[in-house]
Motif scaffolding. Structure first.
Motif, PDB file in Angstrom:
ATOM      1  N   ALA A   7       0.820  -1.212   0.000  1.00 44.33           N
ATOM      2  CA  ALA A   7       0.000   0.000   0.000  1.00 44.33           C
ATOM      3  C   ALA A   7       0.853   1.261   0.000  1.00 44.33           C
ATOM      4  O   ALA A   7       0.495   2.259  -0.647  1.00 44.33           O
ATOM      5  N   ALA A   8       1.966   1.267   0.723  1.00 37.98           N
ATOM      6  CA  ALA A   8       2.807   2.468   0.781  1.00 37.98           C
ATOM      7  C   ALA A   8       3.382   2.806  -0.590  1.00 37.98           C
ATOM      8  O   ALA A   8       3.409   3.975  -0.993  1.00 37.98           O
ATOM      9  N   ALA A   9       3.830   1.797  -1.324  1.00 38.30           N
ATOM     10  CA  ALA A   9       4.375   2.038  -2.653  1.00 38.30           C
ATOM     11  C   ALA A   9       3.295   2.494  -3.620  1.00 38.30           C
ATOM     12  O   ALA A   9       3.501   3.405  -4.433  1.00 38.30           O
ATOM     13  N   VAL A  10       2.132   1.882  -3.550  1.00 38.05           N
ATOM     14  CA  VAL A  10       1.022   2.274  -4.425  1.00 38.05           C
ATOM     15  C   VAL A  10       0.600   3.711  -4.130  1.00 38.05           C
ATOM     16  O   VAL A  10       0.251   4.479  -5.044  1.00 38.05           O
ATOM     17  N   ALA A  11       0.625   4.102  -2.864  1.00 39.58           N
ATOM     18  CA  ALA A  11       0.259   5.474  -2.507  1.00 39.58           C
ATOM     19  C   ALA A  11       1.212   6.483  -3.135  1.00 39.58           C
ATOM     20  O   ALA A  11       0.796   7.553  -3.583  1.00 39.58           O
ATOM     21  N   VAL A  12       2.496   6.153  -3.192  1.00 40.57           N
ATOM     22  CA  VAL A  12       3.464   7.053  -3.840  1.00 40.57           C
ATOM     23  C   VAL A  12       3.174   7.165  -5.331  1.00 40.57           C
ATOM     24  O   VAL A  12       3.221   8.259  -5.912  1.00 40.57           O
ATOM     25  N   LEU A  13       2.862   6.039  -5.977  1.00 37.34           N
ATOM     26  CA  LEU A  13       2.570   6.069  -7.412  1.00 37.34           C
ATOM     27  C   LEU A  13       1.300   6.853  -7.705  1.00 37.34           C
ATOM     28  O   LEU A  13       1.221   7.594  -8.692  1.00 37.34           O
ATOM     29  N   ARG A  14       0.295   6.712  -6.851  1.00 33.22           N
ATOM     30  CA  ARG A  14      -0.973   7.409  -7.083  1.00 33.22           C
ATOM     31  C   ARG A  14      -0.891   8.900  -6.744  1.00 33.22           C
ATOM     32  O   ARG A  14      -1.659   9.694  -7.281  1.00 33.22           O
ATOM     33  N   SER A  15       0.022   9.271  -5.884  1.00 33.66           N
ATOM     34  CA  SER A  15       0.107  10.670  -5.455  1.00 33.66           C
ATOM     35  C   SER A  15       0.651  11.581  -6.544  1.00 33.66           C
ATOM     36  O   SER A  15       0.517  12.802  -6.445  1.00 33.66           O
ATOM     37  N   GLY A  16       1.286  11.007  -7.550  1.00 28.30           N
ATOM     38  CA  GLY A  16       1.902  11.825  -8.591  1.00 28.30           C
ATOM     39  C   GLY A  16       3.194  12.488  -8.164  1.00 28.30           C
ATOM     40  O   GLY A  16       3.683  13.392  -8.848  1.00 28.30           O
ATOM     41  N   ARG A  17       3.775  12.076  -7.061  1.00 29.30           N
ATOM     42  CA  ARG A  17       5.005  12.690  -6.550  1.00 29.30           C
ATOM     43  C   ARG A  17       6.225  11.796  -6.758  1.00 29.30           C
ATOM     44  O   ARG A  17       7.265  12.003  -6.131  1.00 29.30           O
ATOM     45  N   LEU A  18       6.101  10.787  -7.616  1.00 30.86           N
ATOM     46  CA  LEU A  18       7.251   9.917  -7.868  1.00 30.86           C
ATOM     47  C   LEU A  18       8.410  10.705  -8.455  1.00 30.86           C
ATOM     48  O   LEU A  18       9.567  10.536  -8.040  1.00 30.86           O
ATOM     49  N   ARG A  19       8.140  11.584  -9.422  1.00 27.95           N
ATOM     50  CA  ARG A  19       9.206  12.368 -10.039  1.00 27.95           C
ATOM     51  C   ARG A  19       9.876  13.285  -9.015  1.00 27.95           C
ATOM     52  O   ARG A  19      11.107  13.366  -8.953  1.00 27.95           O
ATOM     53  N   ARG A  39       5.540   6.416 -16.875  1.00 26.90           N
ATOM     54  CA  ARG A  39       4.643   5.743 -17.820  1.00 26.90           C
ATOM     55  C   ARG A  39       4.360   4.308 -17.372  1.00 26.90           C
ATOM     56  O   ARG A  39       3.227   3.821 -17.495  1.00 26.90           O
ATOM     57  N   ARG A  40       5.360   3.635 -16.856  1.00 27.90           N
ATOM     58  CA  ARG A  40       5.153   2.273 -16.383  1.00 27.90           C
ATOM     59  C   ARG A  40       4.295   2.261 -15.111  1.00 27.90           C
ATOM     60  O   ARG A  40       3.520   1.317 -14.888  1.00 27.90           O
ATOM     61  N   ALA A  41       4.434   3.284 -14.287  1.00 29.69           N
ATOM     62  CA  ALA A  41       3.597   3.370 -13.090  1.00 29.69           C
ATOM     63  C   ALA A  41       2.127   3.517 -13.475  1.00 29.69           C
ATOM     64  O   ALA A  41       1.246   2.899 -12.856  1.00 29.69           O
ATOM     65  N   LYS A  42       1.832   4.316 -14.502  1.00 28.28           N
ATOM     66  CA  LYS A  42       0.448   4.448 -14.969  1.00 28.28           C
ATOM     67  C   LYS A  42      -0.067   3.125 -15.515  1.00 28.28           C
ATOM     68  O   LYS A  42      -1.226   2.757 -15.286  1.00 28.28           O
ATOM     69  N   ALA A  43       0.786   2.395 -16.238  1.00 24.83           N
ATOM     70  CA  ALA A  43       0.378   1.085 -16.747  1.00 24.83           C
ATOM     71  C   ALA A  43       0.107   0.110 -15.604  1.00 24.83           C
ATOM     72  O   ALA A  43      -0.837  -0.695 -15.660  1.00 24.83           O
TER      73      ALA A  43
END
Length: 458
Positions: free
Chosen positions: A395-407, A439-443
């Motif tokens: 869940a913690a990793a998914v939250a980072v991907l969904r937050s849009g703050r990975l970059r 792009r891979r995170a969105k996929a």
């Protein structure tokens, strides 16, 4: 009144006209001399008045006059803002020059032109290792250890840069210490180890000992020396920390005197690592049985906890590492540079998974090694087989991907490693790598929504 005032002047003019030439010259010279005397007297009177005003009011003088009289009387320059570099997402293309101002621009442009075409392939890795270290480090006798001249960083400033009071919160103090040690420690010895890599003995290390595996260890003061083609390992380490997985070993990029290019150094884990031997079918069975999820472990389970496979699948999908969960390259169309099992997908159920390790004292937890990600694979050729059998993701990793703050987080984290930042071409080169991950995170998020994968605290 008017006639009386003009009469002397007219009389003088008439007299001047009737005079001889010599007398006229004497009169003109006398008038000019009288004019000069009057002008000189007026100028000296003004200068004296200005000097008196300066003595009475010294604070009202101009800057140049003050600098000539008393240089020490200049006020101190106002302090600027603290030396903090803020990496944001606004105008990212224009901001590259601002961030790149902390490095040498000419050096960055030359390296960018070189590294743009540098692929993350195993063939290139082997060629680079042979080219960089074969003649410079290993002697003809092929002795186990090689004495190396004591070398260190180019200057006293660490290449691990932190521009605030605290490092990013996803990096622990132990991570920061290990990064600085690997980047700045002086090299004492280089030797071969059983895995075929080069081991760096660093300043302050104890005498190398021996384990039952035969590998040299030095009590946490050594590192595995890799080539510049392994720079994906540095990105993998920071991605692992940003996603709060914490399964990779600290890895940095650094320069050494005996190598022509910058190298990658990974912390040498002193605890023994044991391989996890599973076939594809055994791996799928362990996922169905949820091994060790609630202390329950059927006979067919391995020692690895169920949640570890979810962490590994997410990590490998973002980096497209197929060697662990898809060694036969069955989930995508392989390219000539991809390292696939010789048997391919024939008998894939009995195909042995590769590069799976855990510490001997912690058999439930995986250690991610050999993290050579592939950043050239297109979206239409992603290996979704890595997610087969996975029903939960951290869940913690998914939250980072969904937050849009990975970059944003990756930029802040990777900026700490100055040598890696420069070797990838500065902000522009780092942005190109992060765009692939985004792009891979969105996929991945789309796949989660379609197949009903559940974010689970782990």
């Amino acid at each position: 009144m008017g006639k009386c005032g003009c009469f002397p002047l007219l009389k003088l003019v008439k007299t001047f006209r009737r005079s001889r030439l010599l007398k006229k010259a004497v009169i003109v010279a006398s008038v000019c001399a009288l004019y000069l005397v009057l002008v000189a007297g007026f100028s000296s009177r003004n200068a004296a008045g200005a000097a008196g005003a300066q003595e009475e009011h010294p604070g009202h003088t101009r800057g140049p006059a003050l600098r000539k009289k008393d240089p020490e009387a200049l006020p101190a320059a106002a302090p600027t803002r603290s030396n903090v570099v803020y990496i944001t997402l606004k105008a990212k293309r224009l901001q590259a020059a601002g961030v790149g101002a902390t490095v040498r621009p000419q050096l960055r442009r030359r390296q960018h032109a070189k590294t743009q075409t540098e692929p993350f392939t195993r063939d290139f890795l082997e060629r680079e290792v042979n080219r960089t270290f074969a003649d410079a480090v290993l002697p003809a006798s092929q002795s186990h250890d090689v004495e190396v001249e004591r070398v260190g960083t180019r200057d006293s400033v660490s290449s691990i840069r932190i521009y605030s009071q605290k490092p990013p919160p996803w990096l622990t103090p132990a991570d920061v210490y290990a990064m600085r040690f690997l980047a700045d420690a002086k090299v004492l010895r280089v030797g071969e180890v059983a895995r075929g890599s080069l081991l760096v003995f660093s300043d302050g290390g104890a005498a190398p000992g021996r384990t039952q595996r035969g590998d040299a260890v030095c009590q946490g003061r050594c590192g595995l020396l890799l080539s510049s083609a392994d720079s994906a390992e540095v990105l993998a380490f920071h991605l692992d920390r940003v996603l709060l997985l914490n399964r990779t070993l600290p890895t940095v990029c650094r320069t050494v005197a005996f190598a022509r290019d910058s190298c990658v150094v990974q912390l040498w884990d002193t605890s023994p690592l044991s391989p996890v031997r599973l076939t594809w079918s055994q791996y799928q069975l362990s996922l169905k049985h949820s091994c060790w999820l609630q202390g329950h472990a059927p006979v067919l389970c391995s020692s690895v906890h169920h949640h570890e496979w979810s962490r590994l699948a997410l990590f490998d999908f973002l980096l497209q590492i197929h060697r662990r969960l898809d060694p036969g390259c069955c989930g995508f169309r392989p390219q000539p540079q991809d390292e696939c099992s010789p048997s391919g997908c024939v008998g894939e159920r009995d195909l042995l998974l590769g590069h799976l390790h855990h510490r001997t004292e912690a058999p439930r937890q995986l250690i991610f090694t050999h993290n050579h990600g592939d950043f050239t694979r297109q979206l239409h050729n992603l290996d979704f087989r890595l997610l087969e059998g996975i029903t939960q993701l951290p869940a913690a990793a998914v939250a980072v991907l969904r937050s849009g703050r990975l970059r944003e987080r990756l930029l802040q984290s990777l900026f700490m490693d100055q040598t890696f930042w420069e070797s990838r071409g500065g902000r522009a080169g780092i942005d190109s790598l992060i765009e692939v991950l985004e792009r891979r995170a969105k996929a991945l998020l789309s796949y989660m929504h379609t197949h009903g994968l559940t974010p689970t605290p782990m």
